[in-house]
Design an enzyme around this catalytic site. Sequence first.
Site, PDB file in Angstrom:
ATOM      1  CB  CYS A  30      -0.796  -0.133   1.081  1.00 18.58           C
ATOM      2  SG  CYS A  30      -1.456   1.730   1.585  1.00 18.58           S
ATOM      3  CB  CYS A  33       0.554   1.575   4.131  1.00 17.62           C
ATOM      4  SG  CYS A  33      -1.093   0.994   4.192  1.00 17.62           S
TER       5      CYS A  33
END
Length: 103
Positions: A30, A33
């Site tokens: 991600c 992230c």
Amino acid sequence: MTLAITKDNFKSAVLESKQPVLVDFWAAWCRPCQMLGPIVESLAEEVQGLAVVAKVNVDEQSELANQFRIMSIPTVLIFKDGKVVNSIIGVRSKDELRKALGV
């Protein structure tokens, strides 16, 4: 330093913590992230002794991700006295996260 959370240590590290706990639900693939990761790490150093900063890898801990109905990542949950008191989705500044944590 952030604490790696698994279903095995979740209760003792998060739910039974005497301090507020920030839990970052994330995944290695991600991109947002990856952007939030260094912010969370920096915050963990700043609030050491005042709060707990932890991370849950949703790919490895899908049971926890399902339990808290994590639909988007990164999602940050703030726990106080074993209960979720705040939920933040997406990348945020360290100041925003610290304010949500209340320290």
